[in-house]
Design an enzyme around this catalytic site. Sequence first.
Site: not given
Ligand SMILES: NC(=O)c1ccc[n+]([C@@H]2O[C@H](COP(=O)([O-])OP(=O)(O)OC[C@H]3O[C@@H](n4cnc5c(N)ncnc54)[C@H](O)[C@@H]3O)[C@@H](O)[C@H]2O)c1
Length: 449
Positions: A240, A263, A297, A349, A355, A390
């Site tokens: 992360d 990153d 946006k 969406n 996204y 989440t």
């Molecule tokens: N929560 C939902 O309902 C949902 C639905 C569909 C898809 N997703 C996808 O699931 C995945 C996880 O989602 P989440 O809800 O746990 O999100 P979250 O924002 O809680 O966690 C994402 C993590 O990725 C890390 N991150 C972001 N940019 C980064 C980078 N450049 N390098 C390294 N780490 C990085 C962040 O620091 C964070 O810890 C994502 O790909 C999201 O698009 C989530």
Amino acid sequence: MSDWYRDFANSGVGTTITRQLGLPRPAVLRRYEPGQPLLPGPAVVGSAGAGRLGNRLTALLRDAGVAVQSLGAADVEDGERPAAVLLDATGLTGPGDLAGVHAFLAPAVKRLRRSGRVLVLGDPPTGAESPAQAAARQALDGLVRSVAKELRDGSTANLLLVPARTEESLAGPVRFFLSGRSAYVDGQQVTLSGAAGDVAQDELRPLAGTVAVVTGAARGIGAAIARTLHRDGAVVVVVDLPSAGDHLAEVANGVRGTALQLDISREDAGQRIIDHAVQRHGRLDIVVHNAGITRDKLLVNMDPARWESVIGVNIAAQLRINETLLASEHFRTTPRIVSVASTSGIAGNRGQTNYAASKGGVMGMVRATAPLLGAHGGSINAVAPGFIETEMTARMPFATREVARRLNSLQQGGQPTDVAEAIAFLASDAAGGISGEVLRVCGQNLVGA
Ligand SMILES: NC(=O)c1ccc[n+]([C@@H]2O[C@H](COP(=O)([O-])OP(=O)(O)OC[C@H]3O[C@@H](n4cnc5c(N)ncnc54)[C@H](O)[C@@H]3O)[C@@H](O)[C@H]2O)c1
């Protein structure tokens, strides 16, 4: 995150009130616990058309310790209520054969237990010998999705397409769909593409001996993926951003793995991942691309920075890392990649053109990369979550969140562990016959279903 309404609807007074008012009644889903039997009761197996999988199905169920009730529709009325109904619908020749599908499913599904499973096996419509045969094969898709929408009490229905010469890899996917691992997978279709699937000897630790990397693992879905892969026996490297370092260290300690602050959009991210895994753990077998961001946006108000950051993290970084992985001699023994997409990338969406484009891109990448990993006996797939409970979804306004989490056949949001279970399955040899697929973990979200 808690779902107070589901808890209320399952309480004594809540059951009465929700029933009388005709309100949604989300069930408590049957989820996987290590050591539990595959099914809490017997399975009914039947066939329609000249099915070629019946004997194989019965044998693999018995191997998995499941009591198989009977093969004929007439016997379904007797005996214990089934926990699963499996139909071999391979070998259909035209729409007339669908009467056999109906004749078997109707009485069997009627007797299905709570949190039951309906699994239909069919042939892919592509490759049919006639338009009538293609029609019958494609009909199964509409039929199974409709059954999924009719089922209640936490039961699900899914369709597994089994092309010729992929039968050897059937056991793993069948077990996944019947188990509590697929609790939030509903109304979906998966096509086998190879014969390389193999059920693990050690059922409790199917990932034993592997080293897995999970990006975006400091919290949310990524942290759940890390815990699930660890539970299944993998050594886990969690990745992360440096700014999430404290949380990342906590997750790493919890899974007795190691943390890599990185990153993923850096040019050298792929090499850093390989170097860390190989230097600290001696190998690299599984990469889960979970890190993702949103910068919402409307398109007309979207500035280039929002556009570029989302494309950069969600798809460009994955592509670049995969290129490095594919070129590396350290990622050659049944390498597995699983990417996290989103139902937004399928249905679109409002406010998420960037996204949804990035997540659509992930699905395109997965399909096109499958043959490249196949050359090393590996696989790449995507999981597309719907509404998952989440921190991100907890921040939605109350009314929007309530509507969004009920708009699916299971009438509730999924848990991060539901996404993690699907990923752990796709990362295992049991799913070796599946590659280039996108599996939705969305409770059959009505959006884009
Ligand atoms: N929560 C939902 O309902 C949902 C639905 C569909 C898809 N997703 C996808 O699931 C995945 C996880 O989602 P989440 O809800 O746990 O999100 P979250 O924002 O809680 O966690 C994402 C993590 O990725 C890390 N991150 C972001 N940019 C980064 C980078 N450049 N390098 C390294 N780490 C990085 C962040 O620091 C964070 O810890 C994502 O790909 C999201 O698009 C989530």
